[in-house]
Design an enzyme around this catalytic site. Structure first.
Site, PDB file in Angstrom:
ATOM      1  N   GLY A 159      25.886  -7.682  56.976  1.00  0.00           N
ATOM      2  CA  GLY A 159      25.253  -6.753  57.899  1.00  0.00           C
ATOM      3  C   GLY A 159      25.188  -7.287  59.319  1.00  0.00           C
TER       4      GLY A 159
ATOM      5  N   GLY B 112      31.136  -6.518  53.645  1.00  0.00           N
ATOM      6  CA  GLY B 112      30.791  -7.775  54.298  1.00  0.00           C
ATOM      7  C   GLY B 112      29.355  -7.785  54.772  1.00  0.00           C
TER       8      GLY B 112
ATOM      9  N   LYS C  42      29.393   0.646  55.475  1.00  0.00           N
ATOM     10  CA  LYS C  42      29.186  -0.793  55.221  1.00  0.00           C
ATOM     11  C   LYS C  42      28.188  -0.891  54.063  1.00  0.00           C
ATOM     12  CE  LYS C  42      26.781  -4.142  55.623  1.00  0.00           C
ATOM     13  NZ  LYS C  42      26.341  -4.943  54.441  1.00  0.00           N
TER      14      LYS C  42
ATOM     15  N   GLU D 200      16.022   5.235  57.555  1.00  0.00           N
ATOM     16  CA  GLU D 200      15.298   5.436  56.287  1.00  0.00           C
ATOM     17  C   GLU D 200      14.808   4.065  55.867  1.00  0.00           C
ATOM     18  OE1 GLU D 200      14.876   8.361  54.783  1.00  0.00           O
ATOM     19  OE2 GLU D 200      16.269   9.597  55.920  1.00  0.00           O
TER      20      GLU D 200
ATOM     21  N   GLY E 176      27.468  -4.715  60.547  1.00  0.00           N
ATOM     22  CA  GLY E 176      26.450  -3.768  60.994  1.00  0.00           C
ATOM     23  C   GLY E 176      26.346  -3.789  62.506  1.00  0.00           C
TER      24      GLY E 176
HETATM   25  P1  NAP Z   1      18.144  -4.704  54.580  1.00  0.00           P
HETATM   26  O1  NAP Z   1      18.052  -6.154  54.409  1.00  0.00           O
HETATM   27  O2  NAP Z   1      17.502  -4.068  55.737  1.00  0.00           O
HETATM   28  O3  NAP Z   1      19.701  -4.347  54.527  1.00  0.00           O
HETATM   29  C1  NAP Z   1      20.181  -3.032  54.516  1.00  0.00           C
HETATM   30  C2  NAP Z   1      21.604  -3.008  55.031  1.00  0.00           C
HETATM   31  O4  NAP Z   1      21.632  -3.392  56.408  1.00  0.00           O
HETATM   32  C3  NAP Z   1      22.532  -3.974  54.306  1.00  0.00           C
HETATM   33  O5  NAP Z   1      23.803  -3.374  54.164  1.00  0.00           O
HETATM   34  C4  NAP Z   1      22.575  -5.138  55.278  1.00  0.00           C
HETATM   35  O6  NAP Z   1      23.709  -5.958  55.134  1.00  0.00           O
HETATM   36  C5  NAP Z   1      22.591  -4.418  56.600  1.00  0.00           C
HETATM   37  N1  NAP Z   1      22.225  -5.245  57.760  1.00  0.00           N
HETATM   38  C6  NAP Z   1      21.646  -6.464  57.772  1.00  0.00           C
HETATM   39  N2  NAP Z   1      21.496  -6.901  59.038  1.00  0.00           N
HETATM   40  C7  NAP Z   1      21.984  -5.938  59.846  1.00  0.00           C
HETATM   41  C8  NAP Z   1      22.107  -5.803  61.269  1.00  0.00           C
HETATM   42  N3  NAP Z   1      21.670  -6.734  62.111  1.00  0.00           N
HETATM   43  N4  NAP Z   1      22.683  -4.685  61.760  1.00  0.00           N
HETATM   44  C9  NAP Z   1      23.103  -3.712  60.931  1.00  0.00           C
HETATM   45  N5  NAP Z   1      23.015  -3.794  59.573  1.00  0.00           N
HETATM   46  C10 NAP Z   1      22.461  -4.886  59.038  1.00  0.00           C
HETATM   47  O7  NAP Z   1      17.536  -3.939  53.319  1.00  0.00           O
HETATM   48  P2  NAP Z   1      17.747  -4.322  51.802  1.00  0.00           P
HETATM   49  O8  NAP Z   1      17.041  -5.596  51.552  1.00  0.00           O
HETATM   50  O9  NAP Z   1      19.182  -4.216  51.461  1.00  0.00           O
HETATM   51  O10 NAP Z   1      17.018  -3.087  51.094  1.00  0.00           O
HETATM   52  C11 NAP Z   1      15.650  -3.028  50.876  1.00  0.00           C
HETATM   53  C12 NAP Z   1      14.936  -2.209  51.933  1.00  0.00           C
HETATM   54  O11 NAP Z   1      15.496  -0.893  52.018  1.00  0.00           O
HETATM   55  C13 NAP Z   1      13.485  -1.965  51.612  1.00  0.00           C
HETATM   56  O12 NAP Z   1      12.704  -2.140  52.751  1.00  0.00           O
HETATM   57  C14 NAP Z   1      13.446  -0.512  51.168  1.00  0.00           C
HETATM   58  O13 NAP Z   1      12.195   0.115  51.303  1.00  0.00           O
HETATM   59  C15 NAP Z   1      14.462   0.085  52.040  1.00  0.00           C
HETATM   60  N6  NAP Z   1      14.933   1.363  51.489  1.00  0.00           N
HETATM   61  C16 NAP Z   1      14.601   2.534  52.113  1.00  0.00           C
HETATM   62  C17 NAP Z   1      15.026   3.752  51.588  1.00  0.00           C
HETATM   63  C18 NAP Z   1      14.708   5.059  52.258  1.00  0.00           C
HETATM   64  O14 NAP Z   1      15.385   6.041  51.974  1.00  0.00           O
HETATM   65  N7  NAP Z   1      13.716   5.144  53.118  1.00  0.00           N
HETATM   66  C19 NAP Z   1      15.792   3.760  50.436  1.00  0.00           C
HETATM   67  C20 NAP Z   1      16.102   2.553  49.823  1.00  0.00           C
HETATM   68  C21 NAP Z   1      15.673   1.356  50.371  1.00  0.00           C
HETATM   69  P3  NAP Z   1      23.761  -7.175  54.060  1.00  0.00           P
HETATM   70  O15 NAP Z   1      24.589  -6.639  52.970  1.00  0.00           O
HETATM   71  O16 NAP Z   1      24.422  -8.305  54.768  1.00  0.00           O
HETATM   72  O17 NAP Z   1      22.350  -7.486  53.679  1.00  0.00           O
END
Ligand code: NAP
Ligand code: MG
Length: 473
Positions: A203, A201, A170, A245, A207
């Site tokens: 998350g 689509g 996803k 992560e 998700g």
């Molecule tokens: P996010 O809002 O947590 O979203 C990540 C993914 O999760 C997206 O595909 C999102 O879908 C999906 N998602 C949203 N709600 C969900 C749910 N209830 N259940 C399952 N999946 C769900 O993160 P982001 O804003 O895209 O990315 C930024 C964050 O990622 C930052 O905190 C960054 O530090 C972290 N990050 C960590 C690493 C690492 O390796 N540690 C690497 C890169 C980034 P949608 O497409 O609908 O939003």
């Protein structure tokens, strides 16, 4: 206009069960750049069923067969590298030099590394009379963020394939293009139907369908702390393995030596790369109080020299990914100002001359480690500088964080650098930078519990089976 309206399920490009589309916005222009379909739980059910069916044969496929397919994927990846770079610039705003450069390099480098690891990985080990087998865990749900969109997909999809798992990806709604092209690359490699599947689509819908699914064995998630926590809860009733992560607020310790000015400048510019939207970015810079004036001068100059603008042109920094991300960063900058942090570069609003697109000024504050902007992940081009008295104090400040993803130390005395690196409570520490595809990547504390990259990434997707008396004495 890119219209990517089909999903990749069971080796074919298929329509969603229930048609529904969403616009994708180019963050540099705010214009619609294309559309994706928004899947539903019914699409996830189809994808999981295909992955389950394929697992029976893929889990027992030979290493040789998997290597041949991964090598074909690499050749196709290299052939389409230019398309991937352009897609990344369009979907999340990375400058062309970065999109075609490090973004594409990372994805291909991880694929190449997976091939190298698979060539020598020991799936079976005999100790005494006991055989230990590393067996594929099963059907994996892979959920990725938009910030390094291709990299994040690569570090999950390729090791899943290499270890004999099957998966459903996803990708992020905000940045769905590079994943779509990667799925085409995977399709062209001859990978058997159902081994890899992708549904685009939201998350909250897809998700959740994956994390709660009875027939998904494992979830690998990269994203924010709050969603990571939600996923762990959602996956608990079915006792899935969950690899998280998450975010970071990593610290770089600048040592007090003749290289300090260069190290402050280099790390300030480095932090602004990818508009600061890097989970492992060193967003806290620790400098000796006695050199604070030098540090302020060097950081201000470096931040002011970062060129910001149209990412298809020759700039160091493009926009941030979305209006929501722009607003969130502006709120943090306002909070820094309200809390009395010392603003030494950038600040509120767009850079001069840019009145469209989600462009943020390269911003630097001097503050203390208890301020909001020193504690929370901003995920934008906002650096905080914090003073320290001595090395013990620097280590204490660096470790005083809920996060522990990465960090660094910059200085001329290698022994002193090693000492600091060992004392930092975080998963990846760079001594004067450095980069290694075979190094484990993942966080301590609230930065997560998984480890990706190289052979460590394989273990995320493997169960351990012991067979006693396998070779009776
Ligand atoms: P996010 O809002 O947590 O979203 C990540 C993914 O999760 C997206 O595909 C999102 O879908 C999906 N998602 C949203 N709600 C969900 C749910 N209830 N259940 C399952 N999946 C769900 O993160 P982001 O804003 O895209 O990315 C930024 C964050 O990622 C930052 O905190 C960054 O530090 C972290 N990050 C960590 C690493 C690492 O390796 N540690 C690497 C890169 C980034 P949608 O497409 O609908 O939003
Ligand atoms: Mg988000």
């Amino acid at each position: 206009m890119r219209d990517y309206l089909k999903f990749y399920i069971d080796g074919a490009w298929v329509d969603p069960v229930t048609p529904k589309t969403a616009e994708v916005i180019n963050p540099a222009t705010e214009a619609v750049s294309g559309h994706i379909s928004l899947g539903s739980a019914a699409d996830i059910d189809k994808a999981v069923a295909a992955a389950r069916k394929a697992f029976a044969s893929w889990s027992v496929s030979s290493v040789k067969d998997r290597l041949d397919i991964l090598k074909a994927m690499k050749a196709e990846y290299d052939r389409r590298a230019g398309e991937l770079g352009a897609a990344i610039t369009e979907e999340m705003g990375a400058p062309a030099s970065l999109g075609n450069g490090f973004h594409v390099f990372l994805g291909g480098g991880h694929l190449q590394t997976v091939i190298e690891v698979l060539e020598t990985f020991r799936f079976e080990e005999l100790r005494g009379s006991t055989l230990t087998r590393h067996e594929p865990i099963g059907v994996c749900g892979l959920i990725t963020p938009w910030n390094w969109p291709l990299n994040q997909v690569a570090v999950k999809v390729f090791p899943a394939i290499a270890t004999g798992c099957t998966s459903v990806l996803k990708p992020p709604q905000l940045a769905p293009y590079s994943a779509q092209i990667l799925a085409e690359i995977i399709h062209a490699s001859g990978l058997p139907a159902g081994v890899f599947n992708m549904v685009q689509g939201s998350g909250s819908v897809l998700g959740t369908a994956l994390t709660t699914h009875d027939d998904v064995d494992m979830i690998s998630f990269t994203g924010s702390e709050s969603i990571g926590v939600q996923i762990a809860k959602d996956a608990a009733p079915t006792v899935k393995r969950v690899g998280l992560e998450l975010g970071g607020k990593s610290a770089i310790v600048i040592l007090d030596d003749a290289a300090l000015i260069d190290n402050v400048a280099g790390n300030t510019a480095g932090m602004m790369s990818n508009s600061g939207q890097t989970c492992s970015a060193n967003s806290r810079m620790l400098v000796p109080f006695s050199r604070m004036d030098d540090a302020i001068a060097a950081a201000t100059k470096a931040a002011n020299e970062v060129t910001v603008g149209d990412p298809t042109g020759n700039v160091a920094m493009g926009p941030v990914v979305s209006k929501g991300q722009y607003n969130s960063i502006q709120e943090y900058i306002q909070k820094g100002i309200d809390e009395g942090d010392q603003l030494i570069a950038g600040g509120l609003g767009r850079p001069e001359g840019l009145d469209k697109g989600w462009f943020v000024k390269p911003t630097v504050f001097v503050t203390t480690n208890d301020s909001t902007i020193a504690r929370e992940e901003i995920f934008g081009p906002v650096l905080v500088i914090i003073g320290y008295n001595d090395i013990d104090h620097a280590v204490e400040i660096a470790n005083d964080s809920n996060f522990g993803l990465a960090g660094g130390v910059a200085g001329l005395d290698q022994e002193a650098c090693r000492d600091v690196a060992k004392r930092l409570r975080a998963g990846l520490i760079g001594i004067n930078g450095g980069f290694d595809f075979h190094a484990a990547f993942g966080g301590y504390k609230r930065s997560g519990n998984g480890r990706e990259w190289g052979k460590f990434g394989f273990h995320e997707y493997l169960e351990i089976k012991s067979i006693t008396n396998y070779e009776p004495a």
